[in-house]
Design an enzyme around this catalytic site. Structure first.
Site, mmCIF file in Angstrom:
data_model
loop_
_atom_site.group_PDB
_atom_site.id
_atom_site.type_symbol
_atom_site.label_atom_id
_atom_site.label_comp_id
_atom_site.label_asym_id
_atom_site.label_seq_id
_atom_site.Cartn_x
_atom_site.Cartn_y
_atom_site.Cartn_z
ATOM 1 N N SER A 119 0.828 -1.208 0.000
ATOM 2 C CA SER A 119 0.000 0.000 0.000
ATOM 3 C C SER A 119 0.859 1.253 0.000
ATOM 4 O O SER A 119 0.356 2.332 -0.264
ATOM 5 C CB SER A 119 -0.922 0.000 1.213
ATOM 6 N N HIS A 140 -2.764 -2.916 -6.209
ATOM 7 C CA HIS A 140 -3.132 -2.603 -4.831
ATOM 8 C C HIS A 140 -4.632 -2.803 -4.623
ATOM 9 O O HIS A 140 -5.443 -2.058 -5.167
ATOM 10 C CB HIS A 140 -2.715 -1.158 -4.495
ATOM 11 N N GLU A 152 -5.841 -0.463 -7.544
ATOM 12 C CA GLU A 152 -4.924 0.521 -8.117
ATOM 13 C C GLU A 152 -3.843 -0.247 -8.885
ATOM 14 O O GLU A 152 -3.163 -1.102 -8.313
ATOM 15 C CB GLU A 152 -4.278 1.367 -7.020
ATOM 16 N N ASN A 190 -4.358 6.242 -0.820
ATOM 17 C CA ASN A 190 -3.759 6.559 0.482
ATOM 18 C C ASN A 190 -3.156 7.962 0.520
ATOM 19 O O ASN A 190 -3.053 8.579 1.577
ATOM 20 C CB ASN A 190 -2.724 5.513 0.874
HETATM 21 N N1 CAA Z 1 -16.653 -11.568 2.439
HETATM 22 C C1 CAA Z 1 -17.948 -11.651 2.044
HETATM 23 N N2 CAA Z 1 -18.935 -10.901 2.558
HETATM 24 C C2 CAA Z 1 -18.589 -10.024 3.530
HETATM 25 C C3 CAA Z 1 -17.267 -9.894 4.000
HETATM 26 C C4 CAA Z 1 -16.265 -10.710 3.393
HETATM 27 N N3 CAA Z 1 -14.958 -10.644 3.736
HETATM 28 N N4 CAA Z 1 -17.238 -8.945 4.968
HETATM 29 C C5 CAA Z 1 -18.505 -8.501 5.109
HETATM 30 N N5 CAA Z 1 -19.313 -9.148 4.242
HETATM 31 C C6 CAA Z 1 -20.742 -8.941 4.040
HETATM 32 C C7 CAA Z 1 -21.547 -9.146 5.308
HETATM 33 O O1 CAA Z 1 -21.929 -10.494 5.448
HETATM 34 C C8 CAA Z 1 -22.742 -8.241 5.070
HETATM 35 O O2 CAA Z 1 -23.718 -8.889 4.274
HETATM 36 P P1 CAA Z 1 -25.268 -8.489 4.385
HETATM 37 O O3 CAA Z 1 -25.367 -7.093 3.861
HETATM 38 O O4 CAA Z 1 -25.950 -9.487 3.531
HETATM 39 O O5 CAA Z 1 -25.571 -8.609 5.846
HETATM 40 C C9 CAA Z 1 -22.192 -7.107 4.241
HETATM 41 O O6 CAA Z 1 -20.951 -7.577 3.679
HETATM 42 C C10 CAA Z 1 -21.938 -5.887 5.069
HETATM 43 O O7 CAA Z 1 -21.125 -6.219 6.154
HETATM 44 P P2 CAA Z 1 -21.397 -5.735 7.637
HETATM 45 O O8 CAA Z 1 -22.861 -5.633 7.907
HETATM 46 O O9 CAA Z 1 -20.562 -6.569 8.551
HETATM 47 O O10 CAA Z 1 -20.762 -4.300 7.756
HETATM 48 P P3 CAA Z 1 -20.910 -3.018 6.863
HETATM 49 O O11 CAA Z 1 -22.268 -2.832 6.327
HETATM 50 O O12 CAA Z 1 -20.278 -1.937 7.676
HETATM 51 O O13 CAA Z 1 -19.958 -3.280 5.618
HETATM 52 C C11 CAA Z 1 -17.757 -2.873 4.874
HETATM 53 C C12 CAA Z 1 -18.658 -3.661 5.803
HETATM 54 C C13 CAA Z 1 -17.959 -3.327 3.447
HETATM 55 C C14 CAA Z 1 -16.351 -3.201 5.313
HETATM 56 C C15 CAA Z 1 -18.103 -1.350 4.955
HETATM 57 O O14 CAA Z 1 -18.147 -0.926 6.283
HETATM 58 C C16 CAA Z 1 -17.099 -0.504 4.230
HETATM 59 O O15 CAA Z 1 -17.135 -0.371 3.014
HETATM 60 N N6 CAA Z 1 -16.148 0.119 4.973
HETATM 61 C C17 CAA Z 1 -15.076 0.907 4.423
HETATM 62 C C18 CAA Z 1 -13.996 -0.020 3.977
HETATM 63 C C19 CAA Z 1 -12.821 0.732 3.429
HETATM 64 O O16 CAA Z 1 -12.784 1.944 3.353
HETATM 65 N N7 CAA Z 1 -11.834 -0.049 3.032
HETATM 66 C C20 CAA Z 1 -10.631 0.491 2.504
HETATM 67 C C21 CAA Z 1 -9.652 0.576 3.591
HETATM 68 S S1 CAA Z 1 -8.191 1.323 3.016
HETATM 69 C C22 CAA Z 1 -7.353 0.054 2.333
HETATM 70 O O17 CAA Z 1 -7.714 -1.085 2.334
HETATM 71 C C23 CAA Z 1 -6.122 0.438 1.655
HETATM 72 C C24 CAA Z 1 -4.891 0.525 2.409
HETATM 73 O O18 CAA Z 1 -3.884 0.485 1.790
HETATM 74 C C25 CAA Z 1 -4.854 0.728 3.876
#
Ligand code: CAA
Length: 298
Positions: A119, A140, A152, A190
């Protein structure tokens, strides 16, 4: 260039998600870990995630079984020898990644494309550990990989345009949307996200609001799925700190400098969800509460 067989090195949070996405998309996928315990852990995370897709009706039980059938978990790097694309997703440590790439370069067929899921480390610096600079790029992915649509695609000054195209096409075959960027610390996402997260800590320290109110502000006011503190706990407080350090080293600008509280939290082992405590306390994981130790800072 056609990709048929994919290798993924590392079956942690990111590696398991990438391997799952590749196997689900129909690629024979070899995924390598350093111990049987880590390999089993990664394999069961994939199994659980695929089960969620089946529960939601997005995959049939047969498709789940086929995806698992295309997955070859291994402890041997040699099993990646005839992969067309190898994606590295091991710990964010430059020396360890370089050492791994040098070894992969010796083992994997010369025409294969190498990619890193880093990342924030320099793709160019990783590339120089191999003899295949034109066939090296960044791919990424975002956490959680099975759900996040973005990849990315990072080109260096020497990446062959055909290899860039291969990276873009591969991301699309996984059902993701690729964006193209160059090898600068933080790439696009990022570069923009991390200063925002660091600023949330500064806002907390300057008394703009509490952890919960700042999170609610960005969730309800901007429709972000998670507020900045929830997101840092999700990404890892330690990971956020190390990305910030790398960005600060590269650009020497204050907005990338990790605030003192972030460093103190890392030193104290408050890494977020994975350690049970960060900005929130996850003793009851379904019902996180603000970390009492940080209360009163706002
Ligand atoms: N595989 C399959 N399904 C999954 C899963 C996985 N790993 N994780 C969650 N789900 C499913 C859940 O079962 C749930 O399904 P339903 O809607 O049918 O209930 C659905 O996805 C939503 O999950 P949750 O209810 O647990 O939680 P949520 O609604 O908050 O969604 C999330 C979870 C998708 C993570 C959402 O909160 C989100 O988009 N968050 C932001 C994530 C983000 O910004 N990520 C980038 C981080 S930065 C990065 O990664 C880069 C870096 O370099 C640091």
């Amino acid at each position: 260039m056609e990709i048929r067989k994919v290798g993924v090195v590392g079956c942690g949070l990111m590696g398991s998600g990438i391997a799952q996405a590749a196997a689900t998309a129909g690629f024979d996928t070899v995924v390598r870990e350093v111990s049987q315990e880590l390999l089993d852990k990664g394999r069961s995370a994939i199994d659980r995630s695929l089960a969620k897709f089946v529960e939601k009706g997005e995959l049939s039980p047969e498709q789940k079984a086929q995806a698992l059938g295309r997955l070859l978990p291994t402890l041997q790097l040699e099993d990646l020898a005839n992969c067309d694309l190898v994606i590295e997703a091991v710990i964010e440590n430059l020396a360890q990644k370089r050492e791994l790439f040098t070894e992969l370069d010796r083992i994997v067929k010369p025409h294969a494309v190498f990619a890193s899921n880093t990342s924030s480390l320099s793709i160019t610096e990783l590339m120089t550990a191999t003899q295949r600079a034109p066939r090296f790029l960044g791919l990424h992915f975002f956490n959680p990989v099975p759900l996040m649509k973005l990849v990315e695609v990072v080109k260096t000054v020497v990446t062959d345009p055909e290899v860039v195209q291969t990276g873009l096409d591969f991301a699309r075959r996984l059902g993701k949307t690729p964006i193209l960027t160059t090898d600068r610390a933080g790439f696009i996402v990022n570069r923009l996200l991390v200063p925002y997260l660091l600023d949330a800590i500064r806002a907390l320290e300057e008394g703009f609001g509490t952890i919960e109110d700042i999170d609610q502000g960005m969730k309800l006011g901007c429709n972000h799925p998670m507020g900045p503190f929830t997101l840092m706990d999700f990404v890892g407080v330690d990971t956020t700190y190390s990305i910030a350090e790398i960005l600060f080293q590269e650009y020497r600008e204050k907005r990338f400098a990790p605030p003192p509280l972030l460093k103190r939290m890392v030193l104290a082992g408050m890494f977020g969800r994975k350690s049970g405590k960060g900005f929130y306390d996850y003793s009851d994981p379904k019902n996180p509460k603000v970390n009492k130790l940080l209360e009163g800072r706002g």
